[in-house]
Scaffold this motif. Structure first.
Motif, PDB file in Angstrom:
ATOM      1  N   SER A  54      98.116  49.857  90.195  1.00 11.26           N
ATOM      2  CA  SER A  54      99.300  50.723  90.243  1.00 11.26           C
ATOM      3  C   SER A  54      99.543  51.317  91.617  1.00 11.26           C
ATOM      4  O   SER A  54     100.474  52.114  91.795  1.00 11.26           O
TER       5      SER A  54
ATOM      6  N   VAL B 125     104.783  51.342  86.609  1.00  5.52           N
ATOM      7  CA  VAL B 125     103.458  51.542  86.016  1.00  5.52           C
ATOM      8  C   VAL B 125     103.556  51.478  84.497  1.00  5.52           C
ATOM      9  O   VAL B 125     102.718  50.872  83.824  1.00  5.52           O
TER      10      VAL B 125
ATOM     11  N   GLU C 269      95.875  57.828  84.546  1.00  8.09           N
ATOM     12  CA  GLU C 269      96.074  56.445  84.113  1.00  8.09           C
ATOM     13  C   GLU C 269      94.920  55.972  83.229  1.00  8.09           C
ATOM     14  O   GLU C 269      95.133  55.293  82.218  1.00  8.09           O
TER      15      GLU C 269
END
Length: 536
Positions: A193, A201, A227
């Protein structure tokens, strides 16, 4: 049969096929006690990792923790010195990347290895193009590429379009399509990402979930804790080449626990004492206001005073080195102003920066700062050659005497300035680069990763040399990915995250956990102010 002749899914060249009864624990991959040593450093020291089919297993750790080395072992780029690799419960060896590919392991690096001038289809099947009678079947290749892109939910990407015309997110999808063209069962994704916008993303995560729903496993490497909690199933943490935590539940493990498992070092850092007086006692030399470069960093402001060491740290890709190079004029800023002693610097001009009293010791000193086949004195006088020449002829005696004086000031070892630079250790090569700028009367020295490639014993010596320069009135702006180094050496610290400064303050008011919390999650989870950071 060569590797290029194997079609997708052909594993006939494997020493042990993955099919059969499989692992009784249901594991796709098991690494046990992996050791990898390079000259002077043990990069992996008994690392273990297991991955299940259809899961996202996140690999977490600071810069230098061993993540990159581990994925190179997985991809066949590095052979481990010890340890065991099992695939579906059977021991395998990965002597080269082709073996890993045939096994079903594909690695997508942060720097995508695509050929920009080739089409999407040509990149997807590069090295194993479908052929008939020795001729590449371009129609079949385009058709199969479209099938794979459809599987990824990106059938809108034209198979015949040159890759250079795709945005970063599209190029990443092409890399994933290439992996699937080899019938990959495990995708290793290194900071996927890092170059993507927020909506890209979200799309990446959708693709990953689709793949894991088909039983494909993903090893996901990221510094972004948010994430990991969103996309991950389990987390393994590395620190100093060792596994400090394995198989933690990604969605429920406290962020503070992850940060704590990443901190602490097995290597001792020995730093010289800071001066007793306030760090801002000297005159202001360098001032940066609202500095920005599109896509790299924005609104960066800082000051450096005479005798002060200012440190910048953050994750890879946070814009640290780009800020340093922009201040030095190697990159041209899109916004903001840089002044030296109150006078504005011309943007994007290295000569103007040098004349104003700025010097840069770059991260890649061997390729960017040194003439390895020349002696120390010639390297030291590169920026001030005219001072030691008459009618174009170098006065070697004056050049040597000036270099010897600086070498003595920096503690160069061995002290002889006629030695070829390539024969010196990494720490002493760094002193040569620093000495070049001292000969030029540099007032602010920019240091990018000053101890990279420097052995542990030489670090303390280099730290003392940097502190002596500050004590002599030189302003130091230092970038380092090693948090203990910044906290132990600098007077003030700036923390960067995704191109912006998220914190600025005295170094002795932060500890490693607080820094990692700020640069990885954008918020402060733990703060343990301490001044006891200087082991004897």
């Amino acid at each position: 049969m060569s590797a290029a002749q194997h079609g997708p899914g052909d594993r006939s060249a494997l020493p042990l096929p993955p099919d059969g009864p499989g692992d009784p624990d249901g594991l796709l991959l098991r690494l046990d006690g992996i050791v990898k040593t390079f000259p002077g450093v043990r990069a992996l020291d008994g690392v273990s990792l297991d991955v299940r089919p259809g899961e996202v297993h996140c690999l977490l750790g600071q810069n230098g923790a061993g993540k990159s080395t581990l994925i190179k072992v997985l991809s066949g780029a590095h052979r481990p010195d010890a340890g065991r690799i099992e695939w579906h419960g059977r021991p395998v060896t990965l002597p080269d990347p082709k073996a890993a590919t045939r096994l079903g392991i594909a690695t997508i690096y942060q720097e995508l290895d695509l050929v920009a001038d080739l089409s999407v289809a040509e990149n997807v099947f590069l090295g194993h193009e479908p052929a008939r009678f020795g001729l590449v079947g371009r129609g079949a290749m385009a058709r199969r590429t479209r099938e794979i892109l459809d599987r990824l939910g990106h059938g809108d990407i034209p198979a015949r379009r040159p890759v250079r015309r795709l945005p970063a997110a599209g190029q990443q999808i092409v890399s994933m399509a290439r992996a699937l063209s080899h019938d990959a069962r495990l995708l290793v994704m290194d900071e996927p990402s890092a170059v993507l916008a927020h909506d890209e993303v979200a799309n990446l995560f959708r693709v990953i979930r689709d793949l894991t729903g088909q039983g494909i496993a993903v090893v996901y490497i990221s510094h972004r804790l948010d994430e990991i909690r969103e996309i991950g199933d389990r987390v393994t943490v590395l620190k100093d080449g060792r596994t400090t935590a394995a198989n933690l539940p990604a969605r429920t493990v406290p962020v503070g626990d992850l940060v704590n498992r990443m901190t602490g070092r097995t290597i001792e850092y020995v730093f010289p004492p800071r001066p007793a007086g306030p760090p801002d006692a000297g005159a202001e030399l360098l001032e940066v206001r609202g500095l920005g470069r599109a896509g790299e960093f924005a609104d960066v402001s800082l000051t450096v005073r005479a005798g002060e060491i200012v440190g910048i740290t953050g994750l890879v890709g946070s814009g640290r080195s780009e800020v340093l190079e922009t201040i030095f004029g190697a990159r041209r800023a899109d916004a903001g102003q840089i002044t030296m002693a109150g006078r504005a610097l011309r943007p994007g001009s290295v000569p103007a920066a040098v004349r104003a009293g700025l010097g840069l010791a770059p991260e890649e000193r061997k390729s960017q700062a040194l003439l390895l086949s020349e002696p120390v004195d010639r390297n030291m006088t590169l920026a001030t050659f005219a001072r030691f020449a008459s009618y174009g002829v170098t006065r070697s005696g004056r050049e040597r005497a000036a270099a010897e004086a600086v070498a003595g000031r920096l503690g160069l070892r061995p002290p002889g300035v006629r030695r070829m630079v390539r024969t010196l250790s990494g720490g002493n090569q760094q002193k040569v680069v620093v000495g070049r700028w001292l000969l030029g009367g540099t007032r602010v020295l920019l240091l990018d990763e000053p101890t990279r490639g420097v052995d542990v014993g030489a670090r303390a010596e280099l730290y003392r040399a940097i502190r002596r320069l500050a004590d002599d009135g030189v302003g130091i702006l230092l970038v380092s990915s090693e948090v203990p180094e910044v906290l132990g050496l600098a007077d003030r610290v700036l923390l960067m995250r995704e191109g912006r400064v998220v914190h600025e303050g005295p170094a002795d008011q932060l500890d490693e956990s607080a820094v990692l919390s700020l640069v990885m999650s954008g918020s402060l989870h733990t703060v343990h102010p301490t001044t006891e950071r200087r082991p004897a």
